[in-house]
Structures are given as C-alpha cells and as structure tokens.
Design an enzyme around this catalytic site. Structure first.
Site, PDB file in Angstrom:
ATOM      1  N   GLU A  23      12.384   1.738   7.556  1.00 49.83           N
ATOM      2  CA  GLU A  23      11.329   0.874   7.027  1.00 49.83           C
ATOM      3  C   GLU A  23      11.572   0.505   5.562  1.00 49.83           C
ATOM      4  O   GLU A  23      11.242  -0.590   5.112  1.00 49.83           O
ATOM      5  CB  GLU A  23      10.044   1.707   7.162  1.00 49.83           C
ATOM      6  CG  GLU A  23       8.816   1.185   6.555  1.00 49.83           C
ATOM      7  CD  GLU A  23       7.768   2.298   6.423  1.00 49.83           C
ATOM      8  OE1 GLU A  23       8.122   3.477   6.269  1.00 49.83           O
ATOM      9  OE2 GLU A  23       6.587   1.959   6.474  1.00 49.83           O
ATOM     10  N   ASP A  33       0.865  -1.173   0.000  1.00 50.60           N
ATOM     11  CA  ASP A  33       0.000   0.000   0.000  1.00 50.60           C
ATOM     12  C   ASP A  33       0.909   1.233   0.000  1.00 50.60           C
ATOM     13  O   ASP A  33       1.535   1.509   0.996  1.00 50.60           O
ATOM     14  CB  ASP A  33      -0.967   0.002   1.191  1.00 50.60           C
ATOM     15  CG  ASP A  33      -0.312  -0.329   2.522  1.00 50.60           C
ATOM     16  OD1 ASP A  33       0.422  -1.325   2.617  1.00 50.60           O
ATOM     17  OD2 ASP A  33      -0.533   0.421   3.477  1.00 50.60           O
TER      18      ASP A  33
HETATM   19  O1  LIG Z   1      -1.296   3.466   7.974  1.00 51.93           O
HETATM   20  C1  LIG Z   1      -1.334   3.095   6.646  1.00 51.93           C
HETATM   21  C2  LIG Z   1      -1.063   1.627   6.388  1.00 51.93           C
HETATM   22  O2  LIG Z   1       0.065   1.208   7.164  1.00 51.93           O
HETATM   23  C3  LIG Z   1       0.441  -0.149   7.113  1.00 51.93           C
HETATM   24  O3  LIG Z   1       1.175  -0.453   5.922  1.00 51.93           O
HETATM   25  C4  LIG Z   1       2.553  -0.264   5.910  1.00 51.93           C
HETATM   26  O4  LIG Z   1       3.191  -0.654   7.112  1.00 51.93           O
HETATM   27  C5  LIG Z   1       3.059  -2.031   7.519  1.00 51.93           C
HETATM   28  C6  LIG Z   1       3.854  -2.215   8.776  1.00 51.93           C
HETATM   29  O5  LIG Z   1       5.225  -2.126   8.528  1.00 51.93           O
HETATM   30  C7  LIG Z   1       3.483  -2.994   6.392  1.00 51.93           C
HETATM   31  O6  LIG Z   1       3.108  -4.289   6.726  1.00 51.93           O
HETATM   32  C8  LIG Z   1       2.849  -2.602   5.058  1.00 51.93           C
HETATM   33  O7  LIG Z   1       3.403  -3.401   4.039  1.00 51.93           O
HETATM   34  C9  LIG Z   1       3.136  -1.136   4.790  1.00 51.93           C
HETATM   35  O8  LIG Z   1       2.677  -0.735   3.526  1.00 51.93           O
HETATM   36  C10 LIG Z   1      -0.763  -1.091   7.232  1.00 51.93           C
HETATM   37  O9  LIG Z   1      -0.400  -2.420   6.990  1.00 51.93           O
HETATM   38  C11 LIG Z   1      -1.889  -0.689   6.308  1.00 51.93           C
HETATM   39  O10 LIG Z   1      -2.995  -1.538   6.454  1.00 51.93           O
HETATM   40  C12 LIG Z   1      -2.265   0.742   6.686  1.00 51.93           C
HETATM   41  O11 LIG Z   1      -3.406   1.141   6.001  1.00 51.93           O
END
Ligand SMILES: OC[C@H]1O[C@H](O[C@H]2O[C@H](CO)[C@@H](O)[C@H](O)[C@H]2O)[C@H](O)[C@@H](O)[C@@H]1O
Length: 568
Positions: free
Chosen positions: A522, A320
């Site tokens: 990240e 995302d």
């Molecule tokens: O707050 C926005 C989005 O954040 C997350 O996505 C991102 O962080 C996660 C944790 O590191 C990771 O798993 C993911 O691949 C990243 O893009 C969350 O998972 C989303 O659902 C959320 O909307």
C-alpha cells in the site's frame, strides 16, 4: 440516510451529520466487546463493522444481549463470543464475490510495448494478473437483503485495494483505472466509473468507500479525471453523457456551504476555495477505539464532537493521518482539518471544472462549457493568490484564522500559509494549467529538488517523522504519480529526466519489495529501496490497487530497456 442539518447564523450546514444505519451501530458494540474479550493482539476493528448478518438484526441483538457476562465491564468469554460470531455472522469479505473480468487476457495485445527487459516484463505480467485477484462483484445476498450488510449494493464490477480494504475506494479507483487502461481492460474501468456515478446519483457525492459507515464523507474528487482518461482511450461518448450530470452534482457538493470558504486577498478581491468537511461528529465506526482514546483528552462534549469531525474530515482527504492537518505537529488531538484550505483538493476541483467544460463541449452544451471555463479561471486565480508562495516556489496549504467557525470571508495573511514541505505542495503541476508554463515549471522544479522530499526510493510525503502514515518516511503511489506526470507533461527536457529518474526509483522499490515479500504494498519507505512503509493505526496492507496501477502506468510511459538493471 439523508443529511440532518441544524443551522447556525452565517454557518449553514456546518453541523450536518449523515445518520448511520442501526446495523453499523450494533456492530460497533460487537467490536468493543471483541476488543475486551480477544485483546489487542491482531485486533482489526474494521473486521467487525464488515461482518454480515445471517438473520435479522433484532434476533441477533437479542442473542448478543443474552450472552453471559462477567466483571465490571461485562466481559464475554472467548468461547461464547467466538460461538456467537460464528452463529450469527458471515465473515468479513463474504459480501463480495470474486469476479472474472471478461476483458482480462493473460498477455493483452500491445501490452507495455516499451518494456523489453524479460525479467521486468514477466513481473509486469504478474502485476497485470493481480487485477483478477482484486476484481469483485457485490454478492446477490447484498442486492437482495441490503439491511443485513454494511456493504452497499452496486451493480457493476469493482477493483478493491486489497487485504482489509475489501470494498471500492474513491480516489484509489483513479490509479486502479490508470493501470487497467495500461492493461487494456477498458470495460472493467468503465464498470468502476458506472458504480461511482451511482454513488453520486444516490447520495449526491462519491462515497469514501462502498460501506454504510463511509456515507458521511467523500474522498479526493477524481471522478472527472477517471472519465477523462477513459474517454481519451475509448472515445466513448455515451460514458461522457452518463457522467456529466453526476459531475455537475459532485461539483455542487464540493462548493456547497460546508465546503466553500471565501478569502479576500491583499488587493481586496474575494476568492472561493474548498475544504474537506465530513458530515460526521462521532468516532469512525471502523476505528472507534483510537478515535475515542484521543478524544478523551477533551472534556466537553462539543469539543469531542468537533474533534471527531476533524478526524473524519482527515479521512475524507485521503491523507489519514498526517501532520498536515495538525496545529501542533506532535499532538494528534490538535487535528484541525476543517480549518485548512488544501492545495491538492482545490487542484482536483479545478481539474473537475476543466474536465466538465471539456465534456460539455464534446456533448455540445455550450453554456455549461462557458460557465465551467469561467469557474476554472476563477479557481486558478484563487490558487495563485492564496496558495502560491513565490519565494519558496511552491503552493502551500492555507490555515483559516478563525478555525472552523464560519464568517462571511477572511482576509489573507502570508503567515497563515503552512511552510512545511509536503508532497501536496507540488500537486498543481499535475494539471496542464500549471505545467504548461515553462518558467513556472523550472522554478518549481528547483524548489522540489531542494525540498528534502526526494529520496533514494521515491518522494516522501513530508519531512516530519510523526508515526502517522501520510508523513515521512512513507511514499505513496498516487503522490509519486501526480508529481512525475506533472514534470513529464511539461515537455521540458530536464523535467522529463527528473520524472523518469523518480519513476525508475519507484519501480525498483516496488519490484524489489515484491521479490522479497511476494506482494505489492500500500505504501513504501522512501529511504530504503525494497522496504514497505509503516506507521498509522492499522497494519501495512498488501494487494494493492493503486500501487499496481502506478507501476503499470510508469512502465507504459517510460518502458524498461533490455539491459537496464532492476535491482536497488
Ligand atoms: O480504516 C481506516 C481508514 O482507512 C482508509 O484509508 C486508507 O486506505 C484507503 C484505501 O486504500 C485510502 O484511500 C486512504 O488514503 C488511506 O489513508 C479509509 O479511506 C478511511 O476513511 C478509514 O478511516
């Protein structure tokens, strides 16, 4: 929080929505007010949906409704809102407590034996020590009064990614666990898996993350891969016994009516594959304003709802956001995640099928083993028929002709393969069914090297600089790891040296970035060694679970020679 479903012909369940909690709904109102009052600068919408109530919801709502408001938008003053938040809420993050993992030792016996360079070794020990900073337990307050929190109760320790990501995440946990295994922290690794099994036992699938607003979707399904890696190191049959029923349930989830799509190939054979499909059709509470902003381009309510589902489904994919999910790569509102059959998702499910067969064999469940070996064989054929592009030597995502609308089955057409280069086009190599074929690996290796994805500081996510975080020039630890491990495990000499070359570039960029900023990031910019990545809808985050895990895994595998330079 049970799914509410209304059925349409040949399309059962596709309008499924998992209801959220009254607390989440209220916190979104507080979040909207906070944006109007405090303004854009440093505003993180997630902070507001992570707040905990100090007392009950109705009393807090009453106080909120009673705040003095002015102007057309009913703006609350900065002072009033600050006092209200301080009086009625505990700040985000207070619902988890620091946890001292019992299996953490500052320098565990047998730690990274191949790392000889003292500078690299001392950095690796610092990364190892970060597990202590990132280990948490859900607070007693959440366990006793879950209605006051968006944090979901979990009994065991977790490792969080870091910064704004203050809860356990599903697919992140795979690379956290790989790192914990390099750090010899087997009990912490098992604790994380135990929590994720509880998700499956409670919801029927592993949640995107451990918050109430994540219950409407999962994330790339890697639970079986976590259990497999832990079992390989510990031979813990009890863990396998506990995991197997959950894995069977998770497998059913990813093959349920909303996820399963049938494609008929050119020879007339039918193949079942899976897609991402979130059970949600509203703005994501953790990013509500952005979602609404883009949805405002749509006039009709049902188009908006479909757009919100596409957004949440992209979040389910872990990517995302990315042009991978867009019909028009320069138009975010053309997001159409649910109309795409993703290569990587189907590889993860194929691995799940193989792992289930393996675990069933360990436990002596012969018929389960046989049926999952068959399921794996069928999905392998489906991946070869639908995704493989022989001319390009890559596996390509497949776009459904009829969009998200359901039909009995669709007929495969070559023009529906997405020919853009994405790191996901090479993820099949990660699993042995593909990397054990030497001729195939050689072909894919050539295609990978000329894809344009390989840069001086790692593998780019795509070639398109869209401003979204799962695109160029960002490189992500999980993608580096799966591709490197795929080449490495092929056993081919040339593939091993390519794998090592990429791992070395990745380690260097992480190291130099750490020395410059004092943190692990990240994501990284693959064009510039030592630079972290950007783009996306939130500020770049540090911590960081999966980056730490991948560095430790690479160092364990490849080591670092005494006289090897670590600078860019
Ligand atoms: O707050 C926005 C989005 O954040 C997350 O996505 C991102 O962080 C996660 C944790 O590191 C990771 O798993 C993911 O691949 C990243 O893009 C969350 O998972 C989303 O659902 C959320 O909307």
């Amino acid at each position: 929080m049970s799914p509410t479903t209304s059925l349409s012909p040949n399309c059962s369940g596709t309008d499924t929505v998992v209801a959220t909690t009254p607390l989440v709904t209220f916190l979104v109102r507080v979040q909207e007010t906070a944006l109007r009052t405090f303004g854009e600068e440093d505003f993180d919408p997630k902070r507001y949906v992570d707040l905990s109530l100090k007392s009950n919801l109705s009393k807090t709502q009453k106080a909120f409704d009673g705040l003095p408001r002015s102007g057309e938008n009913g703006t609350v003053s900065v002072e009033d809102l600050k006092v209200f938040i301080a009086t009625y809420f505990d700040d985000a993050g207070n619902d988890l407590v620091y946890y001292d993992p019992e299996d953490f030792f500052p320098e565990p016996e047998g730690f990274l034996p191949k790392v000889k360079n003292p500078e690299v070794r001392s950095w690796a020990l610092e990364i190892h020590a970060l597990w202590k900073n990132l280990s948490r337990k859900v607070s007693d307050g959440v366990l006793e009064h879950s209605e006051l929190h968006t944090m979901l109760p979990l009994p065991e320790a977790v490792v969080v990614p870091g910064s704004r990501f203050r809860e356990v995440y599903y697919w992140d946990s795979y690379w956290v666990i790989r790192g914990l295994l390099a750090s010899k922290m087997y009990e912490t690794a098992k604790a994380i898996v135990t929590n994720l099994i509880i998700h499956v036992n409670t919801y029927g699938y592993v949640l995107n993350g451990g918050r109430a607003y994540y219950t409407n979707r999962s994330q790339p399904p890697l639970l079986s891969a976590m259990v497999y890696e832990i079992y390989n190191r510990t031979c813990d049959v009890e863990l396998v016994r506990k995991a197997l029923p959950a894995l069977l349930e998770e497998h059913a989830f990813w093959n349920s009516e909303i996820h399963k799509v049938t494609i008929q190939d050119a020879q007339g054979s039918n193949h079942n594959l899976s897609r991402y499909y979130a059970m949600w059709n509203k703005p994501r509470p953790e990013s509500s304003r952005r979602d609404k902003e883009y949805a405002s381009k749509f006039l009709g309510n049902s188009e908006k709802q479909q757009f919100y589902r596409e957004v949440a489904s992209a979040a389910e994919s872990g990517w995302d956001f990315s042009t991978r999910w867009m019909r028009n790569t320069s138009e975010f509102s053309s997001l159409s995640t649910t109309s795409i059959l993703p290569v990587d998702l189907n590889v993860y499910i194929l691995k799940m099928e193989q792992d289930i067969a393996f675990f069933a064999n360990v436990l002596g469940h012969k018929s389960t083993m046989e049926s999952f070996l068959e399921a794996a064989e069928a999905r392998k054929n489906a991946i070869n028929s639908v995704f493989w592009n022989d001319e390009m030597g890559q596996w390509l995502d497949y776009r459904l002709i009829n969009g998200p609308i359901c039909k009995e089955s669709e007929t495969w057409q070559a023009c529906n393969q997405n020919q853009n280069a994405y790191a996901s086009n090479f993820i099949p190599l990660w699993i042995d069914l593909f990397h054990s074929d030497a001729a195939l690996v050689e072909k894919v290796m050539g295609s990978f090297q000329s894809s344009g994805l390989v840069h001086s500081a790692g593998i780019a996510t795509s070639l398109i600089n869209s401003g979204h975080q799962w695109d160029f020039p960002n490189g992500w630890a999980p993608l580096q790891h799966m591709i490197v491990e795929g080449f490495l495990r092929s056993g081919l000499k040339e593939a091993r040296s390519l794998a090592e070359d990429i791992a070395v570039r990745w380690i260097k960029t992480n190291y130099v970035g750490y020395k410059k900023t004092g943190a692990m990031h990240e994501k990284y910019d693959v064009q510039k060694c030592g630079e972290f990545g950007g783009g996306g809808f939130y500020k770049p985050q540090t911590g960081f679970g999966w980056s730490n895990g991948v560095v430790l895994t690479f160092l364990e595998e490849f080591g670092w020679a005494e006289d090897q330079s670590i600078d860019c």
